[in-house]
Design an enzyme around this catalytic site. Sequence first.
Site: not given
Ligand code: ADP
Length: 757
Positions: A341, A586, A694
């Site tokens: 995100n 929001r 969110h």
């Molecule tokens: P934050 O802002 O909390 O860092 P993000 O949405 O930027 O969260 O990043 C979360 C990342 O984790 C995404 O790139 C998503 O694809 C990855 N992700 C979610 N579930 C898994 C999983 N089971 N294994 C590996 N990566 C994952």
Amino acid sequence: GATRDECSQAALDTGATTTFGIFNRNVTSWLTDEEIDQMIDAGRVFVAETWEELVNQINAQEYDGATINMDVATLEKTITEHNGFIDAGEDTQFDKDIKATHGKIEAGPYYAVPQWPAVHHTMGGVTINSNAQVLNAEGNIIEGLYAAGEVTGGIHGTNRLGSNAVSDAVSFGYVAGTHAITGTNPFVEDDIVDAVANTFSGIAQGYKGPVTVDVTIDGTTITSVVVADHMETLGISDKAIADLPKSIVAGQTISLDTISGASFTSKAILEATGIALTEAGLDLANYQTAFNMESTSELADATYDVVIVGGGGAGLTGAIEAASQGASVVVIEKMPFLGGNTLISHGEMAMADTWLQEELGIQDSPELFATDMFVAGNELAKYEVTLALAEASGETAFWLRDFVGVEFNPTYLGQEGGHSVKRQLLPEGNGVGLVESLKEKATDLGVTFMLETTGETLIQDETGKVVAVEVSSGDQSATITANNGVILATGGFGENIEMHVQYNTLWPDLGPSMLSSNAKGITGDGILMASEIGANLQNMEQIQLYPFTDPTTGVFFPIEAPNWNAEGHVYVNQSGERFVNEFLTRYHRAQAILDQDGFVYCIYNQEVADRLDLEEDFAENYEVAKNKDIFYKAETLGEIAEHFNIDSVALTQTLEDYNAGAESGKDEFGREIGLVPMYDGPWFILKGTSAIHHTMGGVEIDEVARVINTEGEIIEGLYAAGEVVGSVHGAERVGSCAVADALVFGRIAGDSATNLE
Ligand code: ADP
């Protein structure tokens, strides 16, 4: 003036262990004083005011174990002769080609640099033809194999002239790359003519705009597919653009699976290829065989000090912090790209006590920042955790700028609803620019990335400490062991419909018809994994909708910018009436928008757009939105009303009422922020709707990111940061606090996982 070989041979023939280059500043005008000083400091150059002092320095040194005995008088004679040759324009001793740029060595200081030939370039290598195709000993082409640069022989013969190594590398690199994909040589006229004649273009709509694909045909065979033009998001679309064309050629098919996370881009590439094939007069029925490009990567067990699941904002800052302290780090990311995100966000981050607040004389403090978040979240967060974020925020902003290399907009400081003061910084290039800088720093620090690999299960030892993560990729699986700790940074559950429905108590319906602004991988995996081993979950029902998003995708609308810039704009419904204070939280805005039954509109005028430089900063976003017919600009209110079928009399009245409120300071909806009158056109109108944005709920952590279980105890070895956490925001995640949370707590988790027992 001689070739490198001749100079080297002459030096070796002296039988000595060194020779010297002699010069003064007159003949080295192409070196800066700084560069010369660096060489002197490094002991690579002698410098002296007189020839005698210079020779004394030369003779005081050993060169490869031997001293030399240079004679001052001889050196001075050599220099005098050299100056004479320059004056005469002719070198009668070595026949050097004297040029106008060759200077005399007269005034000191004088410089001497010891120099000796070294192996530099190997001209030999594999034989290629002019298409960079490798030839075998019989002189025949080895199909499928190209070579370019110093690996090849036959380009330079016995002597590679100065500056020809790079030109060889880039020129033949370009030829090899082009020929490997298109079967043509970009410098051969006939090939170019053939290629143009056999290339057909197709255009299809991608995620953000049109995707143009060029397809080259030989008979009925597709010989090349190239994505020639697109507006897709960098990062997310990279794999589709790089890999799908190869699969189309390898499988001679357009029946391919879409690339995960980039299905719109993938479909556009396949559709545009189909259009080009039809254009070429070919029957699409012959290009429908199912095909799977074989994966060559093997998943294997491995061990690192710190194992991070999720490569978004939190995962990347955690990785940088841990690696910068010497830990070996792996980031496991289930999508083919990093960023989550964070990548698709605007990148804004609220941070207290930063350089811009200081420059603008804005008084802020961690306590004020934490209180803003805590109060907005109905005091449902853990205050000490919210405060830990606020306390580390200022220092993290400096760390991002000075250590990581994130570039920030030098003047922008924003303020969204819920903040008492302006405190949000904006990275250049938004989420894409931010993630690029984080990725680059993590790569420089030696962090390992395992893309397209999913964290499945947390493994505990007999004491309950988390020691490893079970991961999978396709049908392979492996165990990634952590010496120090595991960090969950998998984001929230904005893309997991079952979890929305399971936990929702606040909204009428969060079923499949509700759009989400989230990246595809944000499915709550970390929350589920942690909960399986007893982690406590908090605030799971707190699901935030973003009030105004792109109604075709649910994605955040950058051109709604006046709303988070405390500027003039109004929201109106289909009847042309305002219905809410546009600066409420929001939660309240989304409630009001959902009550309008369908779409709502955001309206502002040219003066507002100009004050915020919107048309310059968001030119592409306006174009994309216009293509989708969710944005329109016109001279009069009547025209924008008509375009979206809004009652124009009511809309004109709405603007009159708004302006009257702005002038008197008494807005009929109680709005106090950005109450700027808007009288004249041109007018901007955007169509929007609310979407899941969110998820404030998630695992419970303490102020150093340790995960807490349902008994209130620390789960050893397990840390969590970012949207996977449920302790930071409570009932409302205030605007620009998500990226701040991810980056600040990612860093705290990286530090804790590296150092805590
Ligand atoms: P934050 O802002 O909390 O860092 P993000 O949405 O930027 O969260 O990043 C979360 C990342 O984790 C995404 O790139 C998503 O694809 C990855 N992700 C979610 N579930 C898994 C999983 N089971 N294994 C590996 N990566 C994952």
